[in-house]
Design an enzyme around this catalytic site. Sequence first.
Site, PDB file in Angstrom:
ATOM      1  N   TRP A 303       0.837  -1.217   0.000  1.00  0.00           N
ATOM      2  CA  TRP A 303       0.000   0.000   0.000  1.00  0.00           C
ATOM      3  C   TRP A 303       0.862   1.253   0.000  1.00  0.00           C
ATOM      4  CZ3 TRP A 303      -1.912   2.723   4.903  1.00  0.00           C
ATOM      5  CH2 TRP A 303      -1.038   2.529   5.968  1.00  0.00           C
ATOM      6  N   ASP A 304       2.138   1.085   0.301  1.00  0.00           N
ATOM      7  CA  ASP A 304       3.085   2.204   0.300  1.00  0.00           C
ATOM      8  C   ASP A 304       2.941   3.026  -0.984  1.00  0.00           C
ATOM      9  OD1 ASP A 304       3.902   0.067   1.958  1.00  0.00           O
ATOM     10  OD2 ASP A 304       5.956   0.790   2.035  1.00  0.00           O
ATOM     11  N   GLU A 444       0.731  -2.843  12.588  1.00  0.00           N
ATOM     12  CA  GLU A 444       0.854  -4.299  12.428  1.00  0.00           C
ATOM     13  C   GLU A 444       1.167  -5.040  13.725  1.00  0.00           C
ATOM     14  OE1 GLU A 444       3.847  -4.294   9.307  1.00  0.00           O
ATOM     15  OE2 GLU A 444       2.293  -4.718   7.819  1.00  0.00           O
ATOM     16  N   LYS A 545       2.838   0.331  16.211  1.00  0.00           N
ATOM     17  CA  LYS A 545       4.006   0.398  15.341  1.00  0.00           C
ATOM     18  C   LYS A 545       4.050   1.711  14.564  1.00  0.00           C
ATOM     19  CE  LYS A 545       6.167  -2.210  11.574  1.00  0.00           C
ATOM     20  NZ  LYS A 545       6.023  -3.355  10.668  1.00  0.00           N
ATOM     21  N   GLN A 546       2.882   2.131  14.058  1.00  0.00           N
ATOM     22  CA  GLN A 546       2.867   3.260  13.128  1.00  0.00           C
ATOM     23  C   GLN A 546       1.513   3.954  13.177  1.00  0.00           C
ATOM     24  OE1 GLN A 546       3.055  -0.195  10.373  1.00  0.00           O
ATOM     25  NE2 GLN A 546       2.507   1.343   8.832  1.00  0.00           N
TER      26      GLN A 546
HETATM   27  O1  IFM Z   1       3.584  -1.448   4.073  1.00  0.00           O
HETATM   28  C1  IFM Z   1       4.471  -1.393   5.135  1.00  0.00           C
HETATM   29  C2  IFM Z   1       3.727  -1.671   6.392  1.00  0.00           C
HETATM   30  O2  IFM Z   1       2.738  -0.691   6.632  1.00  0.00           O
HETATM   31  C3  IFM Z   1       4.660  -1.733   7.565  1.00  0.00           C
HETATM   32  N1  IFM Z   1       5.651  -2.751   7.344  1.00  0.00           N
HETATM   33  C4  IFM Z   1       6.438  -2.508   6.155  1.00  0.00           C
HETATM   34  C5  IFM Z   1       5.581  -2.405   4.914  1.00  0.00           C
HETATM   35  C6  IFM Z   1       6.426  -2.074   3.690  1.00  0.00           C
HETATM   36  O3  IFM Z   1       6.956  -0.786   3.793  1.00  0.00           O
END
Ligand code: IFM
Length: 651
Positions: A303-304, A444, A545-546
Amino acid sequence: MIEIKENGFNPESIVQNGNKFLTGNGYIGYRGMLDEFGKAECVGLNIAGVYDGVQGKWRETVNAFNPLYMHVFAGDTSLDVRGENTVSHETSLDISRGIFSRKTTYSVRGATVTLRTERFVNMANKNNICSRTVVTSDKDMLFVFRVGVDTDIWELNGPHFKDVKTKLTKNVIEATGVTQELGRKVRVACEYSGEVTQFDNGFGLITAFVKAGESFMLDRLAYVSVDDEKVIRYESYDQALVEHAGAWKKLWRDCRMIIDGDERGQLALDYSIYHLLIIAPKGDYSIAARGLSGQTYKGAVFWDTEIFMLPFYLSALPDVAERLIKYRINTLPAAKEKAKYYGYGGAFYAWESQDGYDACSDFNVTDVFTHRPIRTYFKDKQIHISADVAYAILEYYNRTADDKLMLNGGLETVLECAEFARTYSYYNHIKDRYELLDVIGPDEYHERVNNNAYTNYMFYQITKRGVELAEKFKNVYSASAVKKLKEWVEKLYLPQPNADGVIEQFDGYFGLEDVSVETVRGRLAHPREYWGGSGGVATATRVIKQADVIMLFNLYPDLFPTDIQRKNYEFYLPYTEHGSSLSHCAYALTACRIGKPDDAYSAFLDSAEIDLRGGGKQWAGDVYIGGTHPAASGGAWMAAKAIFGKKGEWT
Ligand code: IFM
């Protein structure tokens, strides 16, 4: 010239510099390596969209043979930067023209010898890489260049080539090989401006006697091709350079954004844009999460691309944006197959897409203590990928009003993504609403949760808009299917802000252990330990995580009032580890909207400088995840636009 420079040589930085000084042209990525390096130093010539899987290991993009291998000798003294006779060394990357240079000075039996090399991956010719080397000495010197196309290459899950052959024809050394799985023919040839002698086992020698104070120049023109593709050759290095530099000039004219009076910010932004330019696809493939810096994450598309990189291309290079969107439309059949496999309707896009098929393994992380694979559910449960793909198509349409694309698969893709969520959802009879259970949101570390706010809202939004468009473009999708979606979306559960104005990331999140990121970090028993999964240190805590809820605000900034966005920002920021490079820019964007310009600026730098500083995690458990971070580059561009928007201008 806009230059990134490094003085001196530090063996600890070799791998990181491979990323920092990466050059590329959207098809080929060439890591920022020195010519005398080999596979131990992670030299890599990565090719976009050419995948291979071997011996049951992870399928990944291939690294091709290295045409620029060269070890220079002055007399019988090796000119290797790692040798004791190295006096000085500098490396630089001119990001305005994608030219990598090194200059190393050696002391050779009382003589001072200088080796300069520059190279570029030709932006005007996707198959071409060029290099020019100049040696000088203050005493008479015999130089010997050991050259060849190195077939002993760095691979994470190889060996990917069989039938490897090398040959010398006139002054061209060529290596060919065939990928193990799909039989793709890869040919790497290098033409030298000097005569190659004593060819043996792929390597030959070029010799030159140089008088004191004079210099000798050796040019190399390399060509990489797949499946007998015809390549366009050059007469000379200079001819190729003119074309290459012209292509870069045009790119910067279309893409540069100026930040007045901020040198650091400007360089960080230019560097981010540089990275987005060197990976912009030249054909009908998309962009891998680590760009063209190697095989990490299997060279797969996440999805990046749609959420973090596409906005840059949409704004600056619409042709590239169209290519990225078409990649998803073209891979709709694979997404439908995946949905069907799991027992759903519609389109469930691959979490890690290789030509549309999911490269994500069931066991995507390896435990650092037991070295056993850990079952992860990214591929099965990160369903927001389908909403992200649909969102990107809708954004593309908003920007371009390209009805043709919508009629040729665009709208169908959006609706199939919505249909997937509809069939995935669970009807809660008591609450009379549809819920999305057992999912993973952007964060994640918390797997298999219910009603992740990001996921539910994203599907709500794309379905609403998809239905609206289906009513405009009749006959793209069956009327009864559209009606079902319309009824479903009205009852899709959307978590609301609580009394403090905070939206719960998923059901039960507020009940998790309330500890800081630092406390959780302090619990690690091993620095590379994986934080998520069933037994991770973050799993039972609020540490994420994010950016998750915060990312939603960036995609739909008008969904919640600023005050709610601020409350969520203040709530979630302290719990965010930024363990993903996608995180800082998300906070930067929200910080802009809620009136925190200092926070926004510092998060922008964290995102933009990640590959300059060498940041980002290198390991997930025992799995190597290093490389460049193009999503952070794309996020940095968005943040810069938001922060400096008023002052910015295109040149
Ligand atoms: O798409 C990301 C994900 O959101 C977090 N882990 C790494 C992936 C690739 O950058």
